[in-house]
Design a protein around this motif. Structure first.
Motif, PDB file in Angstrom:
ATOM      1  N   UNK A  62       0.841  -1.203   0.000  1.00 34.64           N
ATOM      2  CA  UNK A  62       0.000   0.000   0.000  1.00 34.64           C
ATOM      3  C   UNK A  62       0.877   1.253   0.000  1.00 34.64           C
ATOM      4  N   UNK A  63       1.947   1.238   0.774  1.00 34.18           N
ATOM      5  CA  UNK A  63       2.852   2.383   0.775  1.00 34.18           C
ATOM      6  C   UNK A  63       3.558   2.516  -0.570  1.00 34.18           C
ATOM      7  N   UNK A  64       3.985   1.393  -1.138  1.00 36.44           N
ATOM      8  CA  UNK A  64       4.670   1.446  -2.443  1.00 36.44           C
ATOM      9  C   UNK A  64       3.735   1.987  -3.516  1.00 36.44           C
ATOM     10  N   UNK A  65       2.472   1.574  -3.492  1.00 37.07           N
ATOM     11  CA  UNK A  65       1.517   1.983  -4.524  1.00 37.07           C
ATOM     12  C   UNK A  65       0.999   3.402  -4.321  1.00 37.07           C
ATOM     13  N   UNK A  66       0.910   3.835  -3.066  1.00 34.22           N
ATOM     14  CA  UNK A  66       0.333   5.150  -2.771  1.00 34.22           C
ATOM     15  C   UNK A  66       1.123   5.820  -1.649  1.00 34.22           C
ATOM     16  N   UNK A  67       2.339   6.295  -1.939  1.00 32.79           N
ATOM     17  CA  UNK A  67       3.158   6.890  -0.887  1.00 32.79           C
ATOM     18  C   UNK A  67       2.611   8.241  -0.432  1.00 32.79           C
ATOM     19  N   UNK A  68       2.261   8.318   0.836  1.00 33.95           N
ATOM     20  CA  UNK A  68       1.773   9.548   1.444  1.00 33.95           C
ATOM     21  C   UNK A  68       2.018   9.434   2.945  1.00 33.95           C
ATOM     22  N   UNK A  69       1.905  10.513   3.699  1.00 35.65           N
ATOM     23  CA  UNK A  69       2.182  10.429   5.134  1.00 35.65           C
ATOM     24  C   UNK A  69       1.362   9.357   5.861  1.00 35.65           C
ATOM     25  N   UNK A  70       0.102   9.158   5.448  1.00 38.54           N
ATOM     26  CA  UNK A  70      -0.736   8.160   6.130  1.00 38.54           C
ATOM     27  C   UNK A  70      -0.245   6.737   5.860  1.00 38.54           C
ATOM     28  N   UNK A  85       1.430   3.908   8.519  1.00 38.34           N
ATOM     29  CA  UNK A  85       1.067   2.487   8.640  1.00 38.34           C
ATOM     30  C   UNK A  85       2.265   1.584   8.379  1.00 38.34           C
ATOM     31  N   UNK A  86       3.097   1.975   7.423  1.00 40.15           N
ATOM     32  CA  UNK A  86       4.267   1.166   7.094  1.00 40.15           C
ATOM     33  C   UNK A  86       5.264   1.129   8.241  1.00 40.15           C
ATOM     34  N   UNK A  87       5.381   2.234   9.007  1.00 37.48           N
ATOM     35  CA  UNK A  87       6.263   2.224  10.174  1.00 37.48           C
ATOM     36  C   UNK A  87       5.778   1.222  11.218  1.00 37.48           C
ATOM     37  N   UNK A  88       4.476   1.143  11.400  1.00 40.98           N
ATOM     38  CA  UNK A  88       3.908   0.157  12.339  1.00 40.98           C
ATOM     39  C   UNK A  88       4.221  -1.258  11.853  1.00 40.98           C
ATOM     40  N   UNK A  89       4.035  -1.489  10.557  1.00 38.22           N
ATOM     41  CA  UNK A  89       4.312  -2.807   9.992  1.00 38.22           C
ATOM     42  C   UNK A  89       5.785  -3.174  10.139  1.00 38.22           C
ATOM     43  N   UNK A  90       6.661  -2.193   9.964  1.00 36.30           N
ATOM     44  CA  UNK A  90       8.091  -2.450  10.123  1.00 36.30           C
ATOM     45  C   UNK A  90       8.415  -2.906  11.536  1.00 36.30           C
ATOM     46  N   UNK A  91       7.864  -2.211  12.545  1.00 37.59           N
ATOM     47  CA  UNK A  91       8.122  -2.598  13.934  1.00 37.59           C
ATOM     48  C   UNK A  91       7.594  -3.995  14.228  1.00 37.59           C
ATOM     49  N   UNK A  92       6.538  -4.385  13.535  1.00 34.43           N
ATOM     50  CA  UNK A  92       6.004  -5.740  13.698  1.00 34.43           C
ATOM     51  C   UNK A  92       6.943  -6.760  13.069  1.00 34.43           C
ATOM     52  N   UNK A  93       7.338  -6.509  11.828  1.00 34.38           N
ATOM     53  CA  UNK A  93       8.185  -7.479  11.130  1.00 34.38           C
ATOM     54  C   UNK A  93       9.506  -7.674  11.869  1.00 34.38           C
ATOM     55  N   UNK A  94      10.184  -6.575  12.191  1.00 31.62           N
ATOM     56  CA  UNK A  94      11.517  -6.686  12.780  1.00 31.62           C
ATOM     57  C   UNK A  94      11.485  -6.898  14.288  1.00 31.62           C
ATOM     58  N   UNK A  95      10.367  -6.516  14.928  1.00 31.50           N
ATOM     59  CA  UNK A  95      10.333  -6.558  16.377  1.00 31.50           C
ATOM     60  C   UNK A  95       9.443  -7.589  17.007  1.00 31.50           C
ATOM     61  N   UNK A 118      -4.389  10.998  15.365  1.00 29.35           N
ATOM     62  CA  UNK A 118      -5.836  10.858  15.540  1.00 29.35           C
ATOM     63  C   UNK A 118      -6.150   9.610  16.347  1.00 29.35           C
ATOM     64  N   UNK A 119      -7.353   9.557  16.874  1.00 33.76           N
ATOM     65  CA  UNK A 119      -7.791   8.361  17.591  1.00 33.76           C
ATOM     66  C   UNK A 119      -7.857   7.163  16.653  1.00 33.76           C
ATOM     67  N   UNK A 120      -8.235   7.428  15.422  1.00 37.87           N
ATOM     68  CA  UNK A 120      -8.300   6.342  14.435  1.00 37.87           C
ATOM     69  C   UNK A 120      -6.931   5.716  14.215  1.00 37.87           C
ATOM     70  N   UNK A 121      -5.902   6.532  14.121  1.00 32.51           N
ATOM     71  CA  UNK A 121      -4.556   6.000  13.938  1.00 32.51           C
ATOM     72  C   UNK A 121      -4.053   5.302  15.201  1.00 32.51           C
ATOM     73  N   UNK A 122      -4.402   5.832  16.356  1.00 33.48           N
ATOM     74  CA  UNK A 122      -4.019   5.170  17.608  1.00 33.48           C
ATOM     75  C   UNK A 122      -4.658   3.783  17.673  1.00 33.48           C
ATOM     76  N   UNK A 123      -5.939   3.714  17.309  1.00 33.19           N
ATOM     77  CA  UNK A 123      -6.630   2.415  17.299  1.00 33.19           C
ATOM     78  C   UNK A 123      -5.982   1.475  16.286  1.00 33.19           C
ATOM     79  N   UNK A 124      -5.549   2.037  15.156  1.00 39.71           N
ATOM     80  CA  UNK A 124      -4.902   1.216  14.122  1.00 39.71           C
ATOM     81  C   UNK A 124      -3.628   0.576  14.660  1.00 39.71           C
TER      82      UNK A 124
END
Length: 343
Positions: free
Chosen positions: A161-169, A173-183, A239-245
């Protein structure tokens, strides 16, 4: 998202934001926005290693003596690690293109190189133990196993999703995924190899795994710092939505990692799956703390599997054997002095 310009005479050397910012493109380590990145840069350089330095002759002798379940699990988990680090190599390359901060781009270059070393190490291990045909079969396994595929596509979809549509949002999400994969996603697999090591089995492989874990811990530190700076640079993301994510995504990752542990390790001697489940939650809490967030799980404030520590920390990392000269060679290691001992 804009790409970093190679040369920009109108911008300052110190970046204005880590993405979507302004920077001249010139790296002056004494004039960077996040000065602690220079410290991390030096630590990463000191941690240089190559797989071929780790002798595998004893592992090659021991592998046929492992029981059938240990052999099967060994091969499956090496295959898993190869998939994760292959994805990570591509992802770091994607992120690097959008950093409008030359120091972060430089650290990313070293991290990407380390991910390539990790991948080469899995090929090196398997080539020492099994035939070329079986090695190729192991590297194909991830395409067909439904439990493994679900686990991998969970991260791959966020990265894509980040590769196809790079934007701050999508970057968030990709930073969260990175912490999951590596951590989080490595840790039941690491536990399997350390469980072999405490029985004096496959020590060469486990030593290599300890170097990989050390690298991944420091990669987690880097991306957690990026995550925190991203939130500071783009307050609209808080946002609360991102915190929940964040919490929902990490909880799903804990479920997937726990499922993988039960799927692959149920018949392996010496692994307490209840302890391992708690250990996965413990690691998830550590990653949340690293991101500057509150823990998600209660009752796991201390390591539920303390026997892992001597294998995964400095005790196993203290020296490396020079493969060519047959003598000990000390490398720079994480310590209290450089401040990364808690990762």
């Amino acid at each position: 998202m804009q790409l970093q310009k190679i040369f920009n005479t109108e911008a300052p050397n110190k970046s204005t934001r880590i993405i979507e910012g302004e920077s001249s493109g010139i790296l002056n380590w004494d004039d960077i926005r996040m000065p602690h990145m220079y410290k991390l840069y030096k630590v990463l350089l000191l941690n240089y290693w190559i797989a071929d330095e780790i002798p595998m002759s004893k592992d090659a002798q021991q592998f046929p003596l492992l029981d059938s379940e240990e052999q099967r699990t060994f091969k499956i988990n090496i295959g898993l690690l190869a998939v994760l680090d292959s994805m990570q190599t591509m992802f770091v390359g994607d992120v690097k293109r959008y950093f409008t901060d030359s120091s972060l781009e430089a650290v990313s270059a070293i991290i990407a190189q380390q991910e390539v070393v990790h991948n080469q190490s899995y090929s090196y291990v398997l080539s020492s133990l099994v035939s070329r045909q079986e090695q190729n079969e192991i590297f194909e396994y991830w395409k067909h196993d439904p439990v493994l595929l679900e686990r991998n596509t969970f991260i791959a979809d966020i990265y894509q999703e980040f590769r196809d549509n790079p934007c701050p949002q999508t970057f968030f999400k990709a930073m969260v995924a990175d912490l999951i994969l590596e951590g989080i996603f490595f840790y039941s697999t690491f536990a399997f190899f350390y469980n072999l090591a405490r029985d004096q089995k496959m020590l060469g492989t486990s030593q290599m795994i300890s170097y990989i874990q050390r690298d991944e811990n420091q990669h987690c530190y880097f991306f957690a710092e990026v995550f925190k700076q991203l939130r500071a640079d783009f307050p609209e993301l808080n946002t609360q939505e991102n915190a929940d994510y964040v919490y929902a995504t990490i909880d799903r990752a804990v479920q997937l990692e726990t499922n993988w542990a039960y799927y692959t390790l149920s018949n392996v001697r010496g692994i307490d799956l209840s302890e391992l489940s708690s250990y996965i939650k413990y690691m998830a809490n550590m990653r949340l703390r690293l991101m500057g967030l509150d823990k998600a799980y209660v009752g796991v404030d201390t390591n539920p599997m303390p026997w892992i520590r001597p294998f995964s920390d400095e005790a196993l990392n203290a020296t490396k054997t020079d493969f060519f000269e047959g003598k000990s060679r000390n490398y720079g290691k994480v310590s209290e002095d450089n401040g990364f001992d808690d990762l």
